[in-house]
Design a protein around this motif. Structure first.
Motif, short mmCIF file in Angstrom:
data_model
loop_
_atom_site.label_atom_id
_atom_site.label_comp_id
_atom_site.label_asym_id
_atom_site.label_seq_id
_atom_site.Cartn_x
_atom_site.Cartn_y
_atom_site.Cartn_z
N GLY A 162 -2.51 -0.39 6.67
CA GLY A 162 -1.24 -0.36 5.96
C GLY A 162 -0.18 0.45 6.70
O GLY A 162 -0.20 0.59 7.92
N GLU A 163 0.76 0.97 5.93
CA GLU A 163 1.85 1.79 6.47
C GLU A 163 1.79 3.18 5.84
O GLU A 163 1.33 3.34 4.72
N THR A 164 2.31 4.15 6.57
CA THR A 164 2.50 5.49 6.03
C THR A 164 3.98 5.75 5.88
O THR A 164 4.75 5.60 6.84
N ALA A 165 4.40 6.09 4.67
CA ALA A 165 5.80 6.39 4.37
C ALA A 165 5.94 7.89 4.16
O ALA A 165 5.33 8.45 3.23
N ASP A 237 8.97 5.10 7.72
CA ASP A 237 7.80 4.22 7.62
C ASP A 237 7.22 3.99 9.00
O ASP A 237 7.92 3.54 9.93
N VAL A 238 5.94 4.30 9.16
CA VAL A 238 5.29 4.12 10.46
C VAL A 238 4.01 3.31 10.30
O VAL A 238 3.39 3.27 9.24
N VAL A 239 3.66 2.62 11.39
CA VAL A 239 2.41 1.88 11.47
C VAL A 239 1.68 2.31 12.73
O VAL A 239 2.25 2.99 13.59
N GLU A 240 0.45 1.90 12.83
CA GLU A 240 -0.36 2.24 13.99
C GLU A 240 -0.22 1.15 15.05
O GLU A 240 -0.43 -0.03 14.78
N GLY A 241 0.16 1.54 16.28
CA GLY A 241 0.27 0.60 17.38
C GLY A 241 -1.08 0.24 17.96
O GLY A 241 -2.13 0.75 17.55
N GLU A 242 -1.07 -0.63 18.96
CA GLU A 242 -2.33 -1.10 19.56
C GLU A 242 -3.13 0.03 20.19
O GLU A 242 -4.36 -0.03 20.25
#
Length: 281
Positions: A162-165, A237-242
């Motif tokens: 998911g995402e972290t806000a 809002d951040v997501v995890e990259g490859e």
């Protein structure tokens, strides 16, 4: 002290996330009311909240914001942040952003390989966002949107993590919450017509996520010739990259849901204090 929480006609008293904030503001001696944007305002401070129908009426919304004598976040922030093309500016300043291409109406984009996302550059609540692998379907969606859009490679980590806000008040970290994946293949579906329902829960961010959020806020403040403290609220809002490192997905400075229902009551108290300080300046 009178404070107006700005909403929209479809959500005249918000979506429920700020119910606790209203109680705290009243406890703290603030005369607080909800009011849909577009109407004349008489208040010491107007706080943009669930104004989520503005994308289809952006010029009208910005004109109303300009008419409000004391608005937060301030008008220059709103003008800049309502167009998600700001992500390209942040990336150019060294912020680790999900790779983003801006596509003007009528342009034929070079789509990324694999899965990718197409969404309006001016939008709220994930309306109009779609997840594609088929280029023809994505082009048809762009044509149907008929507006400036963003094209981004889909970050597969979202399906698992998911995402972290991360939420900040006056530039200081307050709390975080987790957002589950929303985009299946095709278009995001909205039951309300204003926003796509999200699965939220409290979460603790990593040190790297906080570092990225701090950098994004610093760069945004510099671009706008402001101080981080001038942002009454911000959601990063951040997501995890490859490679496992965080990437900025959005920097929400206009009307983000703040996840107050998914954290401790202290967050509402912190925001109340920030609102009172801002209104008294």
């Amino acid at each position: 002290m009178k404070v107006v929480l700005a909403s929209c006609a479809a959500l005249p008293e918000g979506d429920g996330d700020e119910d606790g904030l209203v109680e705290v503001l009243l406890r703290d001696g603030v005369d607080v009311v909800w009011q849909p944007w577009g109407e004349a305002v008489d208040a010491d401070l107007v706080v943009l909240r669930t104004t989520w129908d503005y994308p289809e009426r952006l010029d009208e919304f910005l004109a109303w914001c300009e008419s409000v004598p004391a608005l937060v976040n301030p008008l220059p922030v709103v003008r800049w942040n309502t167009d998600k093309s700001y992500l390209v500016e942040l990336a150019a300043r060294g912020v680790a952003v999900v790779p983003t291409a801006v596509v003007e109406p009528g342009e034929n984009p070079d789509f990324p390989g694999g899965e990718f996302v197409v969404k309006p550059a001016i939008g709220a609540g994930s309306r109009g966002a779609g997840r594609f692998t088929d280029h023809a379907e994505a082009r048809a969606h762009l044509e149907a949107l008929g507006v400036r859009a963003l094209v981004q490679p889909y970050q597969s980590s979202v399906d698992a993590h998911g995402e972290t806000a991360m939420v900040f008040f006056e530039g200081e970290y307050s709390h975080s919450f987790h957002k589950g994946p929303m985009l299946a293949q095709g278009l995001a579906e909205s039951e309300s017509g204003l926003y796509v329902e999200e699965k939220l829960r409290g979460i603790e961010p990593t040190e790297r996520q906080i570092e990225l959020a701090d950098q994004a806020l610093d760069v945004a403040a510099e671009l706008l010739s402001l101080s981080r403290k001038d942002f009454l609220y911000a959601r990063v809002d951040v997501v995890e990259g490859e490679n496992g490192e965080p990437l900025l997905l959005e920097l929400e400075l206009t009307e983000p849901s703040l996840g107050l229902k998914h954290t401790s009551e202290d967050a509402a108290s912190r925001l109340s204090a920030a609102i009172r300080r801002t209104a008294s300046r």
